[in-house]
Structure formats: structure tokens, C-alpha cells
Design a protein around this motif. Sequence first.
Motif, PDB file in Angstrom:
ATOM      1  N   PRO A 172       0.830  -1.275  -0.193  1.00 28.67           N
ATOM      2  CA  PRO A 172      -0.079  -0.048   0.062  1.00 28.67           C
ATOM      3  C   PRO A 172       0.855   1.118   0.156  1.00 28.67           C
ATOM      4  N   ALA A 173       0.194   2.260  -0.406  1.00 30.65           N
ATOM      5  CA  ALA A 173       1.082   3.498  -0.588  1.00 30.65           C
ATOM      6  C   ALA A 173       1.693   4.072   0.577  1.00 30.65           C
ATOM      7  N   GLY A 174       1.020   3.800   1.841  1.00 33.43           N
ATOM      8  CA  GLY A 174       1.361   4.245   2.904  1.00 33.43           C
ATOM      9  C   GLY A 174       2.458   3.457   3.524  1.00 33.43           C
ATOM     10  N   ARG A 175       2.803   2.516   2.993  1.00 32.64           N
ATOM     11  CA  ARG A 175       4.115   1.772   3.626  1.00 32.64           C
ATOM     12  C   ARG A 175       5.284   1.370   2.572  1.00 32.64           C
ATOM     13  N   LEU A 176       5.034   2.269   1.413  1.00 35.70           N
ATOM     14  CA  LEU A 176       6.204   2.222   0.401  1.00 35.70           C
ATOM     15  C   LEU A 176       7.622   2.383   0.809  1.00 35.70           C
ATOM     16  N   GLN A 177       7.675   3.583   1.917  1.00 38.46           N
ATOM     17  CA  GLN A 177       8.722   4.074   2.228  1.00 38.46           C
ATOM     18  C   GLN A 177       9.587   2.978   3.147  1.00 38.46           C
ATOM     19  N   ARG A 178       8.685   2.250   3.967  1.00 38.27           N
ATOM     20  CA  ARG A 178       9.273   1.065   4.580  1.00 38.27           C
ATOM     21  C   ARG A 178       9.714  -0.218   3.938  1.00 38.27           C
ATOM     22  N   ALA A 179       8.911  -0.447   2.962  1.00 32.14           N
ATOM     23  CA  ALA A 179       9.219  -1.388   1.993  1.00 32.14           C
ATOM     24  C   ALA A 179      10.516  -1.229   1.147  1.00 32.14           C
ATOM     25  N   ASN A 180      10.561  -0.058   0.701  1.00 31.79           N
ATOM     26  CA  ASN A 180      11.880   0.312   0.004  1.00 31.79           C
ATOM     27  C   ASN A 180      13.053   0.264   1.037  1.00 31.79           C
ATOM     28  N   GLY A 181      13.007   0.580   2.084  1.00 32.76           N
ATOM     29  CA  GLY A 181      14.083   0.493   3.095  1.00 32.76           C
ATOM     30  C   GLY A 181      14.451  -0.673   3.354  1.00 32.76           C
ATOM     31  N   LEU A 182      13.373  -1.667   3.640  1.00 36.57           N
ATOM     32  CA  LEU A 182      13.691  -3.037   3.950  1.00 36.57           C
ATOM     33  C   LEU A 182      14.342  -3.727   2.888  1.00 36.57           C
ATOM     34  N   LEU A 183      13.660  -3.679   1.786  1.00 37.43           N
ATOM     35  CA  LEU A 183      14.446  -4.188   0.625  1.00 37.43           C
ATOM     36  C   LEU A 183      16.053  -3.879   0.457  1.00 37.43           C
TER      37      LEU A 183
END
Length: 456
Positions: A172-183
Motif C-alpha cells: 500500500p502507498a502508506g508503507r512504500l517507504q518502509r518497504a523500500n528501506g527493508l528491501l
Amino acid sequence: MYGVPRAARTSGSYADAVTATPEPAPACPSPPAATAPPSADPPLWRDRRFVLLAAARTISVLGNGFARVALSFAVLALPGAGPGQLSLVLACQAVPQLVFILAGGVMADRMSRSRLMIVTDLVGAAAYAGLAAMVLTGHAPLMALCALAALAGTATALFSPAMDGVIPLLVPAGRLQRANGLLRVGMNSSMLLGLALSGVAVAVVGAGWALALNAVSFVVSALLVRGLRLPARARTGSSGWADLRDGWREFAGRQWLWVVVAQYSVVVAALNANAGVLGPLVAENELGGARSWSLIVAAQALGTITGAGLAARIRVRRPVLIAVLATFPLALPIALLAVRAPVPWIALAMFGSGIAADIFGVLWATTIQREVPEAALSRVSSYDWFGSLAFAPLGLLIAGPVAARTGVGPALAGCAALIVLASAAALLSPQVRGVRAPGPAPTGEERDECEAEQPR
């Protein structure tokens, strides 16, 4: 209309401003439709498809860490091979990554992105399996090595825009930054591990088997990506050229986007000149050789892991502005190399530059994924890749001659100055300073208080 500041799109007319009619009470905020309240979101590591993608990238990057060293040693082990032959093979791998990146963006926006990732992973596996077979059998003609290196570079070019476009389809859009950081934490850790073990692997099992391990990593990545099962995209009647033009309009219509890409075309060229030529020259002649340079590079790699983890958690209102400001620290270790500072100081600065680089990377990727329509995301990403890497070969090409003419120190100082000047110029753009991230969703208590204040 693209590129218009948000204030211009939302402000009312002069008549609206002077009317005597009282304005209605503002509506109570509600959570964005596409995202659940933060408390309702399970951790990303419980999302099966995100875990599959993260595992695929981590394993593939680990294999690439082996391949970087293994390919170089495999070429240098050829009878009569030297720096010229190695440069030719590496250039054959690098040039297609730039030439075919725009085609990769068009393809990723026209077909299932996960399917394109699978195909390119298998092509990469075939390329590295061929390289491994030639090295292991002892029959490795230079031109055949160049051809397979070019095939591997082409696979990377077609893969990258698809990868950039997949993440918003899973998160979801609200979790993109966290997803990119974890990747990025996973990929940076994997790259560090791969580079650390690659020398051991080449020494113990040989360059051929190390290349074979990379081929296996591509196959495993393809199998994991297959589990994403993203749907095929709707067919359009437009041609590939028309899609490319539409992608250009999306890219060029956002001032903040093309300004930062122009900035990074200069920054990447300067960083390449330092990492590929000038830094190793200083290390070899004045800082103690390869051991000192390895310490400096390892410090930067550790910084990227730290930076990605930090970027997954921070929340900023102006992500593009912070991303550009995070570029300035990249000049510091180059400036310290120019004045022959002690190795610990340079390593500390490189650690900080690694943190800054991945804060930039996470905020930049997240902003593009939020601001660009999903249907054009891979094409815009391909223009981002193309522009940012456009001068990268030039940095490597001219670094040596410039250093020979002016000295290594002045050449390094010039690289640091280019990074500072390009970053300062990017800050002149109003959109770079003005793009804002969406605010956090209101809590249930805040919505209840708002509703209680509304007129009955």
C-alpha cells in the motif's frame, strides 16, 4: 497538467476569497481508502508476496557480489589477458545496461512485470552459466566472453524498471517507504556479504564455480518471483514508440524529477571516477594499498545498510528536498582523499556517505512510486536510470587522463566540487523544495473529536 505546483491546483479564485458567504465546516479526516490505519497493518515480513520479492532480490544480489570479482579474475586468468581485455569485457556488460534500459521500461508497462522479471532472470542465468562453462572448460574466447557479458547486461537493463514498478503493486502507498528501506537493507547486506566472500570463493573453488553460483542465484530468484503471480496488463493499441513518448511526457512534466536526475548524472559520474580510478590510485600510492582501500569501501557498505534501515523509519514532509540535501555528504570522503587525510577519517566519512546515499535512495524511490501513475511507472523509472547513468562511463573514461594532467589530488577535489555544485543547483528548483509527502492517517480518537465538533 503535469508539473503544476499543488498550491496552484487547489487554490480558489479571487471571487471565492472575498465572498461574504461563510464557508462550511471542514469535513473530518478519514483514513486513505488505499491504506488501513497503521495499527491494523501487519508487519511487512508477514506479507508472503513481499517476502518472496525480498528473498529473490537478496539471493540474486548475493550472487552478483560473487560474479563481480569472479568475472574479473576469470578474464585476467586468460592467456595474454590484461587490463585492456578486462576493460573490454566489463564495458560490454555495462553498455547494454544503458542502451536497453528505456526498452525495459516500455516492456514492463506493457506486460506483467513479474513475468518480465522471470524471463530476464532466466536470461541472466543462461549468460552466467555460459560464462562459467567456458571458464571451467578452459575454452574462453574473448569475443564469446564479451557476447555473454553483453547478454547479462541486457538482462539487467530489462529487469530494473520492472522491479521498480512491482513494489507499488504489492505494498500500500502508506508503507512504500518502509518497504523500500527493508528491501535495501537486505540487498545491501547481501552485496556486502557477497563481496566479502567472493575472494574466498574464487580462491577455494575457482572463478568458474563462483560464476556458476551466480547463475544458480538467478534461477532461484526466478522461482521466487514466480510466486508473486501478478496479473497480465491490459493490452493497448499504441506502439512502443508512442509508449516511450508518453513516458517522456510523464517524466519531463515533473520539474522535481528531471532536475534531480540531471543532478545525479553529474554526481554518479564523479562517484564513478572516484571509486573506479582516483580513489584506488591514492590508496595504492599513499594510503597503504589495497588493504586500506578495502577498509574504506567496507565502511561505505556498512553505511548503506545503516542508511537503508534508518530511511525505512524516518518520516519527512519534504522527501525530495531531504534527498537532495543528503547528497552533499557524498563529497566529503572524496575531499578527504584529495588532501590525503588519515585512513580512519576517510573511512568514517565513507560510512556517513553510505548512510546519506541510501537515505536518498529510499526517499527518491518512494516519491516516484507515490507521484507517478502506476501505468507509466516503469517507463519513468527507465528515464530515471538512463539519465542518472548517462555520464557514468564518461567519469571512468576521463578520470585517468585528468589525473595525469592535473594530479590525483586536484582531480579528486574537482569531483567533490562537482557533487556540491550539482546538488546546490538542484535546490534552486521550487518543486524540489516543495514536493510534500502525504500526511499520516488520523487516529480513531482524532476522527471522533472532529465529528463531535461538527455542527448538527
